[in-house]
Write an enzyme that holds these catalytic residues in place. Structure first.
Site, PDB file in Angstrom:
ATOM      1  N   GLU A   2     -17.994  12.062  22.395  1.00  0.00           N
ATOM      2  CA  GLU A   2     -16.638  12.480  22.021  1.00  0.00           C
ATOM      3  C   GLU A   2     -16.361  12.463  20.517  1.00  0.00           C
ATOM      4  O   GLU A   2     -15.364  13.049  20.083  1.00  0.00           O
ATOM      5  CB  GLU A   2     -15.607  11.559  22.699  1.00  0.00           C
ATOM      6  CG  GLU A   2     -15.504  11.750  24.199  1.00  0.00           C
ATOM      7  CD  GLU A   2     -14.762  13.033  24.578  1.00  0.00           C
ATOM      8  OE1 GLU A   2     -13.615  13.187  24.155  1.00  0.00           O
ATOM      9  OE2 GLU A   2     -15.364  13.868  25.259  1.00  0.00           O
TER      10      GLU A   2
ATOM     11  N   GLU B 123       0.825  -1.220   0.000  1.00  0.00           N
ATOM     12  CA  GLU B 123       0.000   0.000   0.000  1.00  0.00           C
ATOM     13  C   GLU B 123       0.857   1.268   0.000  1.00  0.00           C
ATOM     14  O   GLU B 123       0.351   2.347   0.311  1.00  0.00           O
ATOM     15  CB  GLU B 123      -0.954   0.012   1.215  1.00  0.00           C
ATOM     16  CG  GLU B 123      -1.894  -1.168   1.334  1.00  0.00           C
ATOM     17  CD  GLU B 123      -2.944  -1.262   0.231  1.00  0.00           C
ATOM     18  OE1 GLU B 123      -2.942  -0.418  -0.686  1.00  0.00           O
ATOM     19  OE2 GLU B 123      -3.760  -2.192   0.286  1.00  0.00           O
TER      20      GLU B 123
ATOM     21  N   HIS C 109     -13.026  -3.082   3.548  1.00  0.00           N
ATOM     22  CA  HIS C 109     -11.590  -3.336   3.675  1.00  0.00           C
ATOM     23  C   HIS C 109     -11.048  -2.816   5.008  1.00  0.00           C
ATOM     24  O   HIS C 109     -10.535  -3.591   5.817  1.00  0.00           O
ATOM     25  CB  HIS C 109     -10.832  -2.713   2.494  1.00  0.00           C
ATOM     26  CG  HIS C 109      -9.369  -3.003   2.494  1.00  0.00           C
ATOM     27  ND1 HIS C 109      -8.650  -3.317   1.368  1.00  0.00           N
ATOM     28  CD2 HIS C 109      -8.464  -3.035   3.508  1.00  0.00           C
ATOM     29  CE1 HIS C 109      -7.394  -3.545   1.686  1.00  0.00           C
ATOM     30  NE2 HIS C 109      -7.251  -3.369   2.985  1.00  0.00           N
TER      31      HIS C 109
ATOM     32  N   HIS D 149      -7.539  -2.852   9.748  1.00  0.00           N
ATOM     33  CA  HIS D 149      -8.815  -3.499   9.422  1.00  0.00           C
ATOM     34  C   HIS D 149      -9.657  -3.681  10.687  1.00  0.00           C
ATOM     35  O   HIS D 149      -9.929  -4.820  11.090  1.00  0.00           O
ATOM     36  CB  HIS D 149      -8.560  -4.887   8.804  1.00  0.00           C
ATOM     37  CG  HIS D 149      -7.655  -4.908   7.620  1.00  0.00           C
ATOM     38  ND1 HIS D 149      -7.018  -6.068   7.192  1.00  0.00           N
ATOM     39  CD2 HIS D 149      -7.281  -3.941   6.739  1.00  0.00           C
ATOM     40  CE1 HIS D 149      -6.294  -5.796   6.108  1.00  0.00           C
ATOM     41  NE2 HIS D 149      -6.428  -4.521   5.824  1.00  0.00           N
TER      42      HIS D 149
ATOM     43  N   HIS E  21      -2.842   2.388   8.383  1.00  0.00           N
ATOM     44  CA  HIS E  21      -3.943   1.635   7.773  1.00  0.00           C
ATOM     45  C   HIS E  21      -4.170   0.358   8.576  1.00  0.00           C
ATOM     46  O   HIS E  21      -3.207  -0.298   8.998  1.00  0.00           O
ATOM     47  CB  HIS E  21      -3.593   1.288   6.325  1.00  0.00           C
ATOM     48  CG  HIS E  21      -4.470   0.243   5.709  1.00  0.00           C
ATOM     49  ND1 HIS E  21      -5.826   0.408   5.553  1.00  0.00           N
ATOM     50  CD2 HIS E  21      -4.187  -0.998   5.218  1.00  0.00           C
ATOM     51  CE1 HIS E  21      -6.331  -0.676   4.985  1.00  0.00           C
ATOM     52  NE2 HIS E  21      -5.357  -1.544   4.776  1.00  0.00           N
TER      53      HIS E  21
HETATM   54  P1  13P Z   1       0.803  -5.437   3.126  1.00  0.00           P
HETATM   55  O1  13P Z   1       1.153  -6.741   3.816  1.00  0.00           O
HETATM   56  O2  13P Z   1       1.383  -5.364   1.744  1.00  0.00           O
HETATM   57  O3  13P Z   1       1.169  -4.244   3.984  1.00  0.00           O
HETATM   58  O4  13P Z   1      -0.766  -5.404   2.912  1.00  0.00           O
HETATM   59  C1  13P Z   1      -1.632  -5.489   3.991  1.00  0.00           C
HETATM   60  C2  13P Z   1      -2.918  -4.791   3.752  1.00  0.00           C
HETATM   61  O5  13P Z   1      -3.594  -4.434   4.684  1.00  0.00           O
HETATM   62  C3  13P Z   1      -3.341  -4.524   2.355  1.00  0.00           C
HETATM   63  O6  13P Z   1      -4.365  -3.583   2.310  1.00  0.00           O
HETATM   64 ZN    ZN Z   2      -5.543  -3.558   4.177  1.00  0.00          ZN
END
Ligand code: 13P
Ligand code: ZN
Length: 271
Positions: free
Chosen positions: A169, A116, A210, A141, A139
């Protein structure tokens, strides 16, 4: 030369990834972080003229030429960063051409930066244009934010309004609201550009089905931002099957903004 394992930026990466894993935000290799470093702070720990190898990034970012980042590796597990940072993290400098990464430290097994990287570097450029002090792109999940994208409209106004309405909050922590992208293929320049475009207006960008991107000046600030969005999304998911007896109204949100002297996205309310 000081010992790199004592560097505050390395320790910050180790503790952020460990906490994110502990919270269930980063299963397997899920998630990635990039942290813009100052040349002088890196020079205390590494010889900056010593490049281990150069790796093409696959896109042009001349604005970032010479900038140094510590980044998580592709395919690496957040749970392993604490015990083996040298394999799971890398320190890169963007080359003069803006399209190569010069590896200064890390990825000892021959690994490389997160898939990413386009979204990260383009988001850094976008955030730096708004706030020159921005240093982190994160980033992950997180469960409830991800679940919310399955069942909620994904237009930014209604998504943000729902999150602001979940707990007092929310509007204080993310008054600029939440940008949302529809489902897209990840790991390429297209999603990178789309994310960066949203980052001009938002410090949080949700990727439907995602995960989430957060930006901030410090690791704590960015972590806290994602944590607060995720907590609000959790409230939404936990209560969505029940009749709501008490809600935060638009007028309540305005009173909060006044009390905390916050400049928020007024157009997201129906006043
Ligand atoms: P990477 O292992 O390449 O960082 O990817 C993980 C991910 O969350 C892809 O969106
Ligand atoms: Zn991801």
């Amino acid at each position: 030369m000081k010992n790199i394992f004592d560097a505050h930026f390395l320790k910050e990466m180790q503790s952020a990834t460990a906490n994110m894993y502990r919270l269930g935000w980063d299963e397997r290799n899920g998630g990635n972080i990039s942290y813009l470093l100052k040349e002088e702070e890196v020079a205390d720990y590494l010889y900056l003229e010593h490049v281990i190898r150069t790796i093409p990034t696959g896109f042009e970012a001349p604005e970032l030429a010479g900038r140094i980042f510590i980044v998580t590796g592709t395919g690496k597990y957040f749970k392993n960063v604490k015990t083996d940072p040298e394999t799971n993290l890398g320190i890169i400098r963007i080359g003069k051409d803006g399209s190569t990464a010069e590896l200064l430290w890390g990825w000892e097994d021959g690994g490389k930066f997160t898939s990413e990287l386009p979204a990260h570097l383009m988001s850094h450029i976008a955030r730096l244009s708004v706030n020159p002090e921005n240093r982190i792109i994160m980033h992950c999940h997180p469960d409830y934010t991800l679940a919310m994208t399955q069942v909620h409209d994904i237009d930014e106004k209604s998504f943000t309004r729902t999150l602001w309405g979940q707990m007092t909050e929310s509007i204080v922590v993310f008054p600029d609201g939440v940008g949302v992208l529809p489902w897209m293929v990840c790991g390429n320049n297209e999603i990178g550009r789309a994310t960066a475009e949203k980052m001009k207006d938002y410090r949080i960008v949700v990727w439907t089905l995602h995960g989430i991107y957060g930006a901030g000046k410090t690791m704590d600030e960015t972590f806290g931002l994602i944590e607060t969005v995720e907590k609000a999304a959790k409230q939404f998911i936990l209560t969505s099957r029940f009749e709501k007896k008490n809600i935060i109204t638009d007028e309540n949100l305005v009173s909060l903004a006044e009390a905390f002297n916050i400049d928020f996205k007024r157009e997201f309310l129906d006043l």
